[in-house]
Motif scaffolding. Sequence first.
Motif, PDB file in Angstrom:
ATOM      1  N   UNK A  78       0.853  -1.180   0.000  1.00  0.00           N
ATOM      2  CA  UNK A  78       0.000   0.000   0.000  1.00  0.00           C
ATOM      3  C   UNK A  78       0.897   1.240   0.000  1.00  0.00           C
ATOM      4  N   UNK A  79       0.870   1.991  -1.087  1.00  0.00           N
ATOM      5  CA  UNK A  79       1.732   3.158  -1.250  1.00  0.00           C
ATOM      6  C   UNK A  79       1.046   4.417  -0.725  1.00  0.00           C
ATOM      7  N   UNK A  80       1.833   5.385  -0.308  1.00  0.00           N
ATOM      8  CA  UNK A  80       1.275   6.693   0.014  1.00  0.00           C
ATOM      9  C   UNK A  80       0.865   7.368  -1.293  1.00  0.00           C
ATOM     10  N   UNK A  81      -0.166   8.185  -1.219  1.00  0.00           N
ATOM     11  CA  UNK A  81      -0.613   8.894  -2.416  1.00  0.00           C
ATOM     12  C   UNK A  81       0.420   9.920  -2.863  1.00  0.00           C
ATOM     13  N   UNK A  82       1.205  10.462  -1.920  1.00  0.00           N
ATOM     14  CA  UNK A  82       2.189  11.481  -2.269  1.00  0.00           C
ATOM     15  C   UNK A  82       3.321  10.933  -3.126  1.00  0.00           C
ATOM     16  N   UNK A  83       3.533   9.635  -3.078  1.00  0.00           N
ATOM     17  CA  UNK A  83       4.628   9.047  -3.863  1.00  0.00           C
ATOM     18  C   UNK A  83       4.151   8.178  -5.017  1.00  0.00           C
ATOM     19  N   UNK A  84       2.879   7.844  -5.017  1.00  0.00           N
ATOM     20  CA  UNK A  84       2.381   6.921  -6.031  1.00  0.00           C
ATOM     21  C   UNK A  84       2.596   7.462  -7.440  1.00  0.00           C
ATOM     22  N   UNK A  85       2.338   8.741  -7.650  1.00  0.00           N
ATOM     23  CA  UNK A  85       2.494   9.328  -8.976  1.00  0.00           C
ATOM     24  C   UNK A  85       3.922   9.289  -9.465  1.00  0.00           C
ATOM     25  N   UNK A  86       4.891   9.314  -8.533  1.00  0.00           N
ATOM     26  CA  UNK A  86       6.304   9.273  -8.921  1.00  0.00           C
ATOM     27  C   UNK A  86       6.737   7.883  -9.344  1.00  0.00           C
ATOM     28  N   UNK A  87       6.046   6.863  -8.847  1.00  0.00           N
ATOM     29  CA  UNK A  87       6.498   5.496  -9.072  1.00  0.00           C
ATOM     30  C   UNK A  87       6.171   4.973 -10.464  1.00  0.00           C
ATOM     31  N   UNK A  88       5.121   5.511 -11.062  1.00  0.00           N
ATOM     32  CA  UNK A  88       4.734   5.049 -12.385  1.00  0.00           C
ATOM     33  C   UNK A  88       4.315   3.591 -12.414  1.00  0.00           C
ATOM     34  N   UNK A  89       3.796   3.084 -11.287  1.00  0.00           N
ATOM     35  CA  UNK A  89       3.414   1.686 -11.201  1.00  0.00           C
ATOM     36  C   UNK A  89       1.954   1.498 -11.589  1.00  0.00           C
ATOM     37  N   UNK A  97      -2.295   2.710  -4.133  1.00  0.00           N
ATOM     38  CA  UNK A  97      -2.121   3.811  -3.174  1.00  0.00           C
ATOM     39  C   UNK A  97      -3.335   3.921  -2.255  1.00  0.00           C
ATOM     40  N   UNK A  98      -3.096   4.475  -1.063  1.00  0.00           N
ATOM     41  CA  UNK A  98      -4.192   4.735  -0.131  1.00  0.00           C
ATOM     42  C   UNK A  98      -3.698   5.781   0.859  1.00  0.00           C
ATOM     43  N   UNK A  99      -4.526   6.774   1.119  1.00  0.00           N
ATOM     44  CA  UNK A  99      -4.126   7.858   2.016  1.00  0.00           C
ATOM     45  C   UNK A  99      -3.848   7.367   3.430  1.00  0.00           C
ATOM     46  N   UNK A 100      -4.373   6.211   3.790  1.00  0.00           N
ATOM     47  CA  UNK A 100      -4.168   5.703   5.145  1.00  0.00           C
ATOM     48  C   UNK A 100      -2.711   5.308   5.381  1.00  0.00           C
TER      49      UNK A 100
END
Length: 298
Positions: A78-89, A97-100
Amino acid sequence: MIFDFTIKFFWPKDDKMKKLNKLEALEKRNELVEFGFTTVPTVMPKPLVQQLRIWSDNILDRVDIDRKIRYQGSDIFVHTERRWGENGKERKPNHFPDSIAEKIIDLPLQKEVCELIGLENLNPDDLVIILSKPGYGPPLYWHQDFMKWNSPEAATPWPTRVFLSYYLTDTNRQNGCLRAIPGTHRRRHLLHDILPDAHSAEIQSIDDLSHPAFADYPDAVDVPMKAGDLLIADARLIHAAWPNQTKHRRTLLLAWHDVFSFPHPPSWWTEPVPEVIKNASKSHEVSANSRTPSDYIQ
């Protein structure tokens, strides 16, 4: 053998953490350096533990778990939303991703505890892993998670990679509590030379529970914990878990962090720094990451 680092603490009636004083924080730091792990009671508030139990159960109820990770129990990232866009996954049932995740990683009391213990430059992967052992699930094999054994970083007397984790239910031997072999983050153990690499196809394919990866060892200890207690452990520590002999799920949330700035020692370090660390360049390069213990551990 039951191993409990929390015996110096009294459990408050209101189930809130008794703030660490300087002496207690120093004891926790020394445990981490000497034994490879330490625990701090009631760091995660009970309402958040309950929220996370419901949240993780909903995820686990809908995600199919591959048999190859039956010993781990589950493997959900479960990725943070702040980093998910950087990962390109690509979003997947077990990778999303999940804000929790940020609520877990940025937990204020956790941050305070880590600062008191002296975990400088703590840098999270911004990823929470759900590791849940189902009812009557098998044991987790002995393993260590360090991945830089080709680097002099493997020789540091202090940790450079740690996991911070919480169980969402009280744990004991009956429902599959953590097991550890204290000191194996810095001292060689016979398992270093016989274990397949952690989470590799080789160790996941073992069907015989009499294999050394599941055996009991005289220096192994149990680490029972209360839901919401914080576990801090060095990535090099050899650890495992007992099977879950109950019908109830036993879930763990784990987040990896880098700590300190290799090759620089912690500001509080007063013992000699090994020559291999002194001679390591900031820009040291490792030919390839490796999970196989090297001669950097004696």
